[in-house]
Every structure is written in structure tokens, then in C-alpha cells.
Design an enzyme around this catalytic site. Structure first.
Site, mmCIF file in Angstrom:
data_model
loop_
_atom_site.group_PDB
_atom_site.id
_atom_site.type_symbol
_atom_site.label_atom_id
_atom_site.label_comp_id
_atom_site.label_asym_id
_atom_site.label_seq_id
_atom_site.Cartn_x
_atom_site.Cartn_y
_atom_site.Cartn_z
ATOM 1 N N MET A 202 -11.489 -6.094 5.175
ATOM 2 C CA MET A 202 -10.728 -5.155 6.005
ATOM 3 C C MET A 202 -10.431 -5.797 7.355
ATOM 4 O O MET A 202 -11.341 -6.259 8.045
ATOM 5 C CB MET A 202 -11.518 -3.861 6.223
ATOM 6 C CG MET A 202 -11.705 -3.008 4.980
ATOM 7 S SD MET A 202 -10.177 -2.592 4.129
ATOM 8 C CE MET A 202 -9.328 -1.610 5.374
ATOM 9 N N HIS B 46 -8.308 0.971 -4.068
ATOM 10 C CA HIS B 46 -9.232 0.733 -2.961
ATOM 11 C C HIS B 46 -9.965 2.036 -2.650
ATOM 12 O O HIS B 46 -9.390 2.961 -2.070
ATOM 13 C CB HIS B 46 -8.411 0.245 -1.751
ATOM 14 C CG HIS B 46 -9.220 -0.048 -0.543
ATOM 15 N ND1 HIS B 46 -8.650 -0.249 0.695
ATOM 16 C CD2 HIS B 46 -10.552 -0.185 -0.354
ATOM 17 C CE1 HIS B 46 -9.600 -0.492 1.579
ATOM 18 N NE2 HIS B 46 -10.767 -0.445 0.967
ATOM 19 N N HIS C 231 -1.188 -1.272 -4.188
ATOM 20 C CA HIS C 231 -2.486 -0.998 -3.578
ATOM 21 C C HIS C 231 -2.580 0.507 -3.321
ATOM 22 O O HIS C 231 -1.714 1.089 -2.660
ATOM 23 C CB HIS C 231 -2.592 -1.791 -2.277
ATOM 24 C CG HIS C 231 -3.902 -1.674 -1.569
ATOM 25 N ND1 HIS C 231 -4.997 -2.440 -1.891
ATOM 26 C CD2 HIS C 231 -4.288 -0.875 -0.545
ATOM 27 C CE1 HIS C 231 -6.009 -2.127 -1.091
ATOM 28 N NE2 HIS C 231 -5.605 -1.181 -0.260
ATOM 29 N N ASP D 200 -6.671 -6.612 4.147
ATOM 30 C CA ASP D 200 -6.062 -5.283 4.214
ATOM 31 C C ASP D 200 -6.073 -4.751 5.645
ATOM 32 O O ASP D 200 -7.137 -4.507 6.212
ATOM 33 C CB ASP D 200 -6.857 -4.361 3.279
ATOM 34 C CG ASP D 200 -6.256 -2.972 3.152
ATOM 35 O OD1 ASP D 200 -5.162 -2.733 3.688
ATOM 36 O OD2 ASP D 200 -6.892 -2.133 2.491
ATOM 37 N N GLY D 201 -4.877 -4.566 6.192
ATOM 38 C CA GLY D 201 -4.754 -3.931 7.500
ATOM 39 C C GLY D 201 -3.987 -4.782 8.495
ATOM 40 O O GLY D 201 -4.396 -5.887 8.832
ATOM 41 N N MET E 184 -12.190 4.080 -0.612
ATOM 42 C CA MET E 184 -12.846 4.261 0.684
ATOM 43 C C MET E 184 -13.525 5.622 0.629
ATOM 44 O O MET E 184 -13.112 6.588 1.284
ATOM 45 C CB MET E 184 -11.804 4.176 1.808
ATOM 46 C CG MET E 184 -11.319 2.743 2.032
ATOM 47 S SD MET E 184 -9.776 2.686 2.940
ATOM 48 C CE MET E 184 -8.626 3.042 1.625
ATOM 49 N N ASP F 295 -4.761 3.503 -1.769
ATOM 50 C CA ASP F 295 -5.820 3.808 -0.812
ATOM 51 C C ASP F 295 -6.396 5.194 -1.055
ATOM 52 O O ASP F 295 -5.750 6.200 -0.765
ATOM 53 C CB ASP F 295 -5.269 3.712 0.615
ATOM 54 C CG ASP F 295 -5.073 2.275 1.051
ATOM 55 O OD1 ASP F 295 -6.031 1.495 0.903
ATOM 56 O OD2 ASP F 295 -3.976 1.933 1.521
ATOM 57 N N SER G 139 0.858 -1.190 0.000
ATOM 58 C CA SER G 139 0.000 0.000 0.000
ATOM 59 C C SER G 139 0.888 1.231 0.000
ATOM 60 O O SER G 139 1.621 1.488 0.966
ATOM 61 C CB SER G 139 -0.897 0.009 1.233
ATOM 62 O OG SER G 139 -1.377 1.320 1.435
ATOM 63 N N MET H 182 -9.096 7.874 -0.016
ATOM 64 C CA MET H 182 -9.971 8.232 1.104
ATOM 65 C C MET H 182 -10.494 9.645 0.906
ATOM 66 O O MET H 182 -9.754 10.523 0.464
ATOM 67 C CB MET H 182 -9.200 8.165 2.427
ATOM 68 C CG MET H 182 -8.547 6.815 2.665
ATOM 69 S SD MET H 182 -7.791 6.744 4.282
ATOM 70 C CE MET H 182 -6.851 5.213 4.139
#
Ligand code: DX5
Ligand code: ZN
Length: 215
Positions: free
Chosen positions: A136, A65, A32, A174-175, A67, A34, A7, A36
């Protein structure tokens, strides 16, 4: 073999080009990204221009991804920017069929994600429609959070459903994935691991990729 998707949220933003090259050199499979919006989750990160820049500088598969609330407003711009896979959250739409079709019509692969507090049963009926389900294992917002242990059971439940119904749907998590948490995660049947801080914070990036792939 397990695929690894670093990520870039944990990369050094001032040296993004080098960071991406280092991910490729270390043997990472995907990148990846992210996205947001400060509304779906409490942080603001990056948009289609980042994807466009990554597409120019790397041939790694781009796993985007989203979000964000109303993800459909952004499908086209991310597809045009070069995203290979667009993943959105079930929390944004309990009946995601139309959104999945929109993504496919744009020529991208489609993925569905769920937060740690969303029952797994919410996504199962849609897994036959998507290429990937993104579980997640932390709440969206920040890298460097601790892996939520209950995610293992949830991953195993999704894995059994996929196998039982012989679906062509990959399972990504993920996470909080690290050298410590990875063995159980892979045992639970996960195909792709996202890694932010554990990858970009490791001095031996090739070593961590090799280790995860050896599990
Ligand atoms: C969390 C993001 C993750 C995050 C992962 O909201 O979706 O992709 O960057 O970071 P680590 O691996 O550090 O938990
Ligand atoms: Zn993510």
C-alpha cells in the site's frame, strides 16, 4: 512488462459495465476490486455480488483486495463469485499461513498486503507462500490520495528480497499511481500497478496504459 489493474472504486458506478469494457479496450490487464468493511478502514464499498457481476461481464483477471477484518469469513463467497486472486492484509493476522492455505484450497491465487506503516519485514517470511504481495502506497480507505514517497524504498526492498530468494511472487503497488509517479515506481521493480483515479479520470485511457507499459 508492467501490468495495469484499474481500481473500479474510481469508476462511474452507474455505468459499471461500460467502464469495465473501456478498461479492457484500453489494454488493462486486471480489474482491482476494493472491498472495505468500515472497520478495517474508514469506508464501505462492495462485496461478492459486485465480483459476480464483473465475472459475467468481463474476462479480465479479478484482483480482489480485502480491506476487511476477519477476511477468512469472506474467502469462500468471493471465490464462488469468481475472484481469481484474493489479497488480505497482514494487519489482520501476524501469522497468515492458515489463511493463505484456505485461499489456495478454494482454487484462488493468494496475496498478502501491508499498510504504509507496517515494516516490510512483517511480510517477507511469507512471500514464498503467496503469489503476490500488495504494497500500500496510501492508507486504505479512499482513491485519489497522494502517493507516499517512502513507498519507493519499501518496494525496492521487497523486490530485492524476491529476487535474492528467487521467489515466484509478484509485486503490486496500490495508491496514488499516476503518470507522474509511475516512472519511479516501475524503476523500483514493481510488476503490477493499481490505478484508480489516474485511470478512470483520464480521457485517454488507452494512452495512459500505453505510457505505463512503455516505461
Ligand atoms: C485505497 C484502495 C486503492 C484505491 C486506489 O484504499 O485500496 O485501490 O482505489 O486509488 P488511486 O489510484 O486513486 O489512489
Ligand atoms: Zn486496492
Amino acid at each position: 512488462m508492467t501490468k495495469i489493474a484499474p481500481s473500479i472504486l474510481s469508476a462511474d458506478f452507474a455505468r459499471m459495465g461500460e467502464e469495465v469494457k473501456s478498461a479492457k479496450a484500453a489494454g488493462a490487464d486486471w480489474l482491482h476490486i476494493d472491498v472495505m468493511d468500515g472497520h478495517f478502514c474508514p469506508n464501505l464499498t462492495m462485496g461478492p455480488d459486485m465480483v459476480k457481476a464483473l465475472k459475467k461481464s468481463s474476462d479480465l483477471f479479478l484482483d480482489v483486495h480485502l480491506m476487511v477484518t476477519n477476511p477468512e469469513n469472506f474467502f469462500e463467497s468471493f471465490a464462488k463469485a469468481g475472484a481469481d486472486l484474493l489479497v488480505f492484509h497482514i494487519e489482520t493476522d501476524p501469522d497468515p499461513t492458515d489463511k493463505i492455505k484456505m485461499i489456495r484450497d478454494l482454487g484462488c491465487r493468494a496475496g498478502l498486503s501491508l499498510n504504509p506503516d507496517k515494516p516490510v519485514s512483517a511480510v517477507l517470511p511469507y512471500l514464498e507462500q503467496v503469489d503476490l504481495v500488495l504494497l500500500m502506497s496510501v492508507f486504505p480507505g479512499y482513491s485519489g490520495q497522494s502517493f507516499i514517497p517512502e513507498s519507493l524504498e519499501r518496494a525496492a526492498e521487497i523486490r530485492s528480497f524476491i529476487d535474492e530468494h528467487k521467489l515466484d511472487c509478484a509485486l503490486e503497488i496500490d495508491g496514488g499511481v499516476s503518470r507522474t509517479t509511475a516512472p519511479d515506481i516501475i524503476k523500483a521493480g514493481v510488476d503490477i500497478v493499481v490505478m484508480g483515479s489516474a485511470f478512470f479520470g483520464d480521457d485517454d485511457r488507452t494512452g495512459i496504459v500505453r505510457y505505463i507499459k512503455s516505461l
